[in-house]
Design a protein around this motif. Structure first.
Motif, short mmCIF file in Angstrom:
data_model
loop_
_atom_site.label_atom_id
_atom_site.label_comp_id
_atom_site.label_asym_id
_atom_site.label_seq_id
_atom_site.Cartn_x
_atom_site.Cartn_y
_atom_site.Cartn_z
N GLY A 44 -5.34 -1.72 1.36
CA GLY A 44 -5.09 -2.95 0.61
C GLY A 44 -5.91 -4.12 1.10
O GLY A 44 -6.93 -3.95 1.77
N HIS B 298 7.14 7.38 0.62
CA HIS B 298 6.38 6.12 0.71
C HIS B 298 7.15 4.96 0.06
O HIS B 298 7.07 3.82 0.52
CB HIS B 298 4.98 6.30 0.11
CG HIS B 298 4.14 7.20 0.96
ND1 HIS B 298 3.55 6.77 2.13
CD2 HIS B 298 3.87 8.52 0.87
CE1 HIS B 298 2.92 7.78 2.71
NE2 HIS B 298 3.10 8.86 1.95
N ARG C 12 1.96 1.56 -3.65
CA ARG C 12 0.81 2.02 -4.45
C ARG C 12 0.57 3.52 -4.23
O ARG C 12 0.31 4.27 -5.17
CB ARG C 12 -0.41 1.19 -4.06
CG ARG C 12 -1.74 1.63 -4.64
CD ARG C 12 -1.90 1.21 -6.08
NE ARG C 12 -3.12 1.79 -6.65
CZ ARG C 12 -3.18 2.99 -7.23
NH1 ARG C 12 -2.10 3.74 -7.35
NH2 ARG C 12 -4.31 3.44 -7.71
N LEU C 13 0.64 3.92 -2.96
CA LEU C 13 0.44 5.33 -2.62
C LEU C 13 1.56 6.18 -3.25
O LEU C 13 1.30 7.25 -3.82
CB LEU C 13 0.43 5.47 -1.09
CG LEU C 13 0.09 6.81 -0.45
CD1 LEU C 13 -1.20 7.37 -1.01
CD2 LEU C 13 -0.01 6.65 1.07
N VAL D 167 0.83 -1.21 0.00
CA VAL D 167 0.00 0.00 0.00
C VAL D 167 0.87 1.26 0.00
O VAL D 167 0.48 2.28 -0.58
CB VAL D 167 -1.06 0.03 1.13
CG1 VAL D 167 -2.17 -0.96 0.84
CG2 VAL D 167 -0.48 -0.20 2.49
N HIS D 168 2.06 1.18 0.62
CA HIS D 168 2.96 2.34 0.54
C HIS D 168 3.48 2.52 -0.88
O HIS D 168 3.59 3.64 -1.38
CB HIS D 168 4.12 2.21 1.52
CG HIS D 168 3.76 2.63 2.92
ND1 HIS D 168 3.53 3.94 3.25
CD2 HIS D 168 3.55 1.90 4.04
CE1 HIS D 168 3.21 4.01 4.54
NE2 HIS D 168 3.21 2.79 5.04
N ASP E 293 -0.83 9.43 3.54
CA ASP E 293 0.06 10.56 3.33
C ASP E 293 -0.66 11.81 3.85
O ASP E 293 -1.56 12.32 3.19
CB ASP E 293 0.43 10.73 1.85
CG ASP E 293 1.50 11.80 1.69
OD1 ASP E 293 2.63 11.56 2.15
OD2 ASP E 293 1.18 12.87 1.15
N ARG F 65 6.98 13.38 -1.79
CA ARG F 65 6.07 12.57 -0.98
C ARG F 65 6.11 11.11 -1.48
O ARG F 65 6.06 10.17 -0.70
CB ARG F 65 4.62 13.08 -1.07
CG ARG F 65 4.37 14.47 -0.50
CD ARG F 65 4.93 14.64 0.89
NE ARG F 65 4.50 13.58 1.79
CZ ARG F 65 5.24 13.11 2.81
NH1 ARG F 65 6.45 13.61 3.03
NH2 ARG F 65 4.78 12.17 3.58
N LEU G 285 -7.44 5.47 -2.23
CA LEU G 285 -7.13 4.41 -3.20
C LEU G 285 -7.55 3.08 -2.56
O LEU G 285 -7.01 2.67 -1.54
CB LEU G 285 -5.63 4.36 -3.50
CG LEU G 285 -4.92 5.68 -3.82
CD1 LEU G 285 -3.43 5.46 -3.98
CD2 LEU G 285 -5.51 6.30 -5.06
N ALA H 78 -2.12 2.83 4.38
CA ALA H 78 -1.05 3.83 4.38
C ALA H 78 -1.67 5.20 4.17
O ALA H 78 -2.64 5.34 3.43
CB ALA H 78 -0.04 3.54 3.27
N PRO I 86 -4.09 -3.67 5.34
CA PRO I 86 -3.02 -2.69 5.44
C PRO I 86 -3.50 -1.32 4.96
O PRO I 86 -4.30 -1.23 4.04
CB PRO I 86 -1.94 -3.24 4.51
CG PRO I 86 -2.67 -4.10 3.54
CD PRO I 86 -3.86 -4.66 4.28
N CYS J 217 -4.43 4.90 1.28
CA CYS J 217 -4.46 3.70 0.45
C CYS J 217 -4.75 2.49 1.32
O CYS J 217 -4.10 2.29 2.36
CB CYS J 217 -3.10 3.53 -0.26
SG CYS J 217 -3.04 2.11 -1.35
#
Lengths: 221, 136
Positions: free
Chosen positions: B90, A168, A151-152, A148-149, B81, A164, B5, B79, B77, B88
């Protein structure tokens, strides 16, 4: 290489499907695809979905899937090995014996693909379901969090938030340090060409005795 | 403005959420996330997850649903920002492990370099040599 094999094995019921793990998308992949002039499907995977689904941590990595959709060889280096690590990073030069070792590995592997293409599940290269299951990487919590990091980061990079995105990507690499795909894609997005630069070679050297390309499980010859 | 996401969706959620984080209006939840709120709980396709009794306030408030609460409940999971307010979410490791237990290759859908969409499953009946590469 894959185009020649596609033509050679056209009558065997084998399809080669190439997936470019490429967050820069088509811009980065297209010159290579055009040079290969492929008749086999060449897919573009910006988010490394296929790598994550199958547990591929590097390129080139292949998975063999039989007619019923069952995996008969789990992800493994597709015809290469650690002999490349002897390369001089500055000049790209490799000693004759190491070049030969890479050629031998590729030959052995492609012969395996040929054998499986012709003989299917009867080939000793096709592994039993139990063996495949035991060798498929079990999803682990930290690897799922790495996904997920990544993907982000990929999303933020596309929007122009490069700093940014890198924050990630760094999390993804920390959570899944075995993934050279995350590590090198992040370096590449930071600056094209950086994925084969100093940071990369330092990370390869830091492996010490551990493998970069693990040896494949070959049938006894 | 929060971006989320999840399940292949990239959704910008409307203003007016009752708290910080990835809240979505229940009326738009299916379109924005793939998850839908039904009497039996939060549903993704055939699968429904009951909302834990006595904790409904964490999940649903004033016509909004908190996707982070659902992710935490399911062990998915997540995440965040903070700077760009992007989240995001998952899949839970347990769900993916079940998929891998059979040694059946998981399906996917991707475009080729001309934009034609392919799935892995369309090659059923043939042997597939699936190989990754990259420019980097």
């Amino acid at each position: 290489m894959w185009q020649a094999l596609t033509e050679e094995l056209a009558d065997t019921g084998l399809t080669i499907v190439a997936v470019a793990l490429e967050s820069r998308g088509l811009d980065a992949a297209l010159p290579y695809i055009e040079a290969a002039n492929p008749t086999y499907p060449c897919l573009v995977d910006r988010q490394h979905v296929v790598a994550e689904l199958f547990g591929m941590v590097n390129v080139p990595t292949a998975v063999w899937i039989n007619e019923e959709g069952r995996i008969v060889r789990p992800p493994e280096p597709a015809g290469t090995n650690d002999a490349f690590r002897k390369m001089d990073p500055a000049t790209g030069r490799l000693a004759a014996e190491d070049r030969q070792a890479l050629r031998d590995e590729r030959q052995r592997y492609l012969d395996g693909v040929r054998d499986w293409a012709r003989r299917g599940d009867e080939s000793p290269w096709a592994l039993d379901e139990a063996v495949v299951r035991s060798r498929l990487a079990r999803p682990r919590g930290e690897h799922e969090l790495a996904r997920v990091h990544f993907r982000l980061g990929e999303h933020l990079w596309e929007l122009g938030h490069g700093d940014r995105a890198q924050a990630h990507f760094a999390q993804a690499v920390r959570l899944h340090p075995e993934s050279w795909a995350y590590r090198r894609q992040a370096l590449d997005l930071e600056q094209q060409g950086k994925s084969m630069g100093r940071e990369y070679w330092e990370a390869v050297t830091a492996l010490g005795d551990r493998h970069y390309y693990p040896p494949i499980i070959a049938p006894e010859s | 403005m929060v971006t989320l996401l999840i399940n292949g969706h990239t959704s910008v959620t409307p203003a007016g959420a009752p708290g910080p984080g990835p809240w979505v209006p229940v009326s738009q939840m299916a379109a924005l996330t793939g998850w839908d709120l039904k009497p039996e709980g939060a549903c993704l396709g055939e699968r429904c997850v009951p909302i834990p009794p006595g904790r409904s306030d964490e999940f649903e408030r004033e016509g909004w649903f908190n996707m982070a609460a659902l992710a935490a409940h399911l062990g998915q999971p997540l995440a965040e920002d903070a700077e760009t307010e992007t989240w995001c979410i998952g899949e839970a490791p347990a769900d993916r492990a079940t998929a891998l237990n059979s040694a059946i290759a998981p399906d996917f859908r991707l475009p080729d370099y001309r934009g034609t969409e392919y799935t892995l499953s369309q090659f059923r009946g043939r042997k597939v040599f699936l190989v990754s590469w990259a420019s980097w």
